[in-house]
Write a protein that holds these residues in place. Structure first.
Motif, PDB file in Angstrom:
ATOM      1  N   ALA A 165       0.843  -1.202   0.000  1.00  0.00           N
ATOM      2  CA  ALA A 165       0.000   0.000   0.000  1.00  0.00           C
ATOM      3  C   ALA A 165       0.876   1.249   0.000  1.00  0.00           C
ATOM      4  O   ALA A 165       1.748   1.410   0.858  1.00  0.00           O
ATOM      5  CB  ALA A 165      -0.904  -0.010   1.230  1.00  0.00           C
ATOM      6  N   LYS A 166       0.674   2.114  -0.985  1.00  0.00           N
ATOM      7  CA  LYS A 166       1.403   3.380  -1.058  1.00  0.00           C
ATOM      8  C   LYS A 166       0.405   4.532  -1.219  1.00  0.00           C
ATOM      9  O   LYS A 166      -0.631   4.382  -1.871  1.00  0.00           O
ATOM     10  CB  LYS A 166       2.391   3.367  -2.228  1.00  0.00           C
ATOM     11  N   ASP A 167       0.729   5.639  -0.621  1.00  0.00           N
ATOM     12  CA  ASP A 167      -0.128   6.823  -0.699  1.00  0.00           C
ATOM     13  C   ASP A 167      -0.129   7.328  -2.140  1.00  0.00           C
ATOM     14  O   ASP A 167       0.922   7.758  -2.645  1.00  0.00           O
ATOM     15  CB  ASP A 167       0.409   7.897   0.239  1.00  0.00           C
ATOM     16  N   PRO A 168      -1.266   7.310  -2.830  1.00  0.00           N
ATOM     17  CA  PRO A 168      -1.307   7.748  -4.225  1.00  0.00           C
ATOM     18  C   PRO A 168      -0.927   9.213  -4.400  1.00  0.00           C
ATOM     19  O   PRO A 168      -0.492   9.616  -5.480  1.00  0.00           O
ATOM     20  CB  PRO A 168      -2.763   7.491  -4.642  1.00  0.00           C
ATOM     21  N   ALA A 169      -1.067  10.011  -3.344  1.00  0.00           N
ATOM     22  CA  ALA A 169      -0.667  11.412  -3.453  1.00  0.00           C
ATOM     23  C   ALA A 169       0.849  11.555  -3.506  1.00  0.00           C
ATOM     24  O   ALA A 169       1.386  12.470  -4.132  1.00  0.00           O
ATOM     25  CB  ALA A 169      -1.231  12.209  -2.268  1.00  0.00           C
ATOM     26  N   VAL A 170       1.529  10.623  -2.853  1.00  0.00           N
ATOM     27  CA  VAL A 170       2.995  10.656  -2.833  1.00  0.00           C
ATOM     28  C   VAL A 170       3.569   9.834  -3.987  1.00  0.00           C
ATOM     29  O   VAL A 170       4.579  10.211  -4.595  1.00  0.00           O
ATOM     30  CB  VAL A 170       3.526  10.121  -1.483  1.00  0.00           C
ATOM     31  N   TYR A 171       2.915   8.711  -4.303  1.00  0.00           N
ATOM     32  CA  TYR A 171       3.392   7.817  -5.365  1.00  0.00           C
ATOM     33  C   TYR A 171       2.296   7.650  -6.422  1.00  0.00           C
ATOM     34  O   TYR A 171       1.678   6.583  -6.526  1.00  0.00           O
ATOM     35  CB  TYR A 171       3.767   6.454  -4.790  1.00  0.00           C
ATOM     36  N   PRO A 172       2.010   8.670  -7.195  1.00  0.00           N
ATOM     37  CA  PRO A 172       0.902   8.594  -8.156  1.00  0.00           C
ATOM     38  C   PRO A 172       1.117   7.577  -9.273  1.00  0.00           C
ATOM     39  O   PRO A 172       0.152   7.124  -9.886  1.00  0.00           O
ATOM     40  CB  PRO A 172       0.838  10.020  -8.716  1.00  0.00           C
ATOM     41  N   LYS A 173       2.374   7.200  -9.531  1.00  0.00           N
ATOM     42  CA  LYS A 173       2.657   6.262 -10.620  1.00  0.00           C
ATOM     43  C   LYS A 173       2.634   4.810 -10.159  1.00  0.00           C
ATOM     44  O   LYS A 173       2.793   3.907 -10.977  1.00  0.00           O
ATOM     45  CB  LYS A 173       4.013   6.576 -11.252  1.00  0.00           C
ATOM     46  N   PHE A 174       2.447   4.610  -8.849  1.00  0.00           N
ATOM     47  CA  PHE A 174       2.444   3.226  -8.339  1.00  0.00           C
ATOM     48  C   PHE A 174       1.061   2.624  -8.549  1.00  0.00           C
ATOM     49  O   PHE A 174       0.191   2.668  -7.686  1.00  0.00           O
ATOM     50  CB  PHE A 174       2.825   3.203  -6.857  1.00  0.00           C
ATOM     51  N   THR A 175       0.876   2.056  -9.730  1.00  0.00           N
ATOM     52  CA  THR A 175      -0.409   1.492 -10.139  1.00  0.00           C
ATOM     53  C   THR A 175      -0.302  -0.016 -10.251  1.00  0.00           C
ATOM     54  O   THR A 175       0.805  -0.572 -10.289  1.00  0.00           O
ATOM     55  CB  THR A 175      -0.812   2.057 -11.506  1.00  0.00           C
ATOM     56  N   PRO A 176      -1.431  -0.730 -10.300  1.00  0.00           N
ATOM     57  CA  PRO A 176      -1.381  -2.188 -10.494  1.00  0.00           C
ATOM     58  C   PRO A 176      -0.606  -2.577 -11.745  1.00  0.00           C
ATOM     59  O   PRO A 176       0.114  -3.590 -11.747  1.00  0.00           O
ATOM     60  CB  PRO A 176      -2.861  -2.568 -10.601  1.00  0.00           C
TER      61      PRO A 176
END
Length: 252
Positions: free
Chosen positions: A190-201
């Protein structure tokens, strides 16, 4: 637990009945043509041939007789009178046995070390097959053990070299490194999408594939230094990873 034992019994019975209902499967696992429900010789041939595959060793005569008797009792029951139902009961028994469910290693006396035990040739073959291929020994491996044994380092090495040439060896090694490097856990990170927006499935899938492609290159394609798995100066990317790494994406 009792619940797990019940699940195993139900699974074995369902699988056995499914096999009996499939003519193609029956043709592949029954090595003889029965003359009728009471054809004990044909039931015995099945027990010997399939039992050897399931239990990863030849059955003793006592074991063969016991399973064959179960098959005969089922097949010749007045309400059944069906050879194939004897196969179903024998198959169910073979698949519920600890000899199938567990990797049995009882060993045998070691002539070179009195009072101590060593693995039997079939136990060695099973250990090698599960380690290198993540599967039970195939008929060819069991035939090899029966013909030549695995008593010397040279025989063990020769079998290992044969095994690693099989496609399953690559799958087994990829599975090992997926566990070792915890690649299987990436989708649950789990990563914060605000901090890591490119971390997608999609990126996670690309990362897993990247590492496995590097393994394939280092180990199977080039047979290179294993330390490259940790300090390699190159890798494999798709469009997703190329954008993340700031490199030119592949053409396809």
């Amino acid at each position: 637990t009792d619940h797990q034992v019940g699940d195993l019994a139900n699974s074995a019975r369902l699988l056995a009945q499914s096999a009996v209902d499939d003519l193609g499967v029956m043709t592949s696992i029954v090595p003889c043509t029965p003359t009728g429900p009471s054809d004990a010789a044909c039931h015995q041939q099945f027990v010997e041939s399939f039992g050897r595959l399931a239990w990863r060793r030849p059955l003793t005569q006592e074991e063969v007789d016991e399973v064959t008797a179960v098959a005969q009792t089922a097949a010749t029951h007045p309400d059944v009178n069906d050879f194939n139902q004897g196969i179903a009961y024998a198959l169910s028994l073979l698949l519920q046995s600890p000899n199938f469910v567990y990797i049995i290693e009882l060993g045998e006396p070691d002539p070179a070390n009195p009072g101590k035990l060593k693995l039997t040739n079939y136990e060695v073959a099973s250990r090698m097959s599960f380690f290198l291929l993540e599967r039970t020994p195939d008929p060819q491996t069991l035939d090899l053990v029966a013909q030549t044994g695995l008593d010397t380092d040279q025989e063990v090495e020769a079998l290992a070299k044969t095994m690693v040439q099989k496609p399953e060896a690559r799958q087994a090694l990829a599975s090992f490194y997926s566990e070792l490097f915890r690649l299987r856990e990436l989708p649950t990170v789990a990563k914060d999408p605000a901090v890591y927006p490119k971390f997608t499935p999609a990126l996670v899938t690309s990362m897993q594939e990247e590492t496995l492609r590097l393994l394939e290159d280092v180990i199977w394609t080039r047979n290179a230094d294993a330390r490259e798995l940790l300090d390699s100066g190159h890798t494999f990317v798709d469009a997703e990873l190329a954008e993340l790494y700031g490199v030119r994406p592949p053409s396809s």
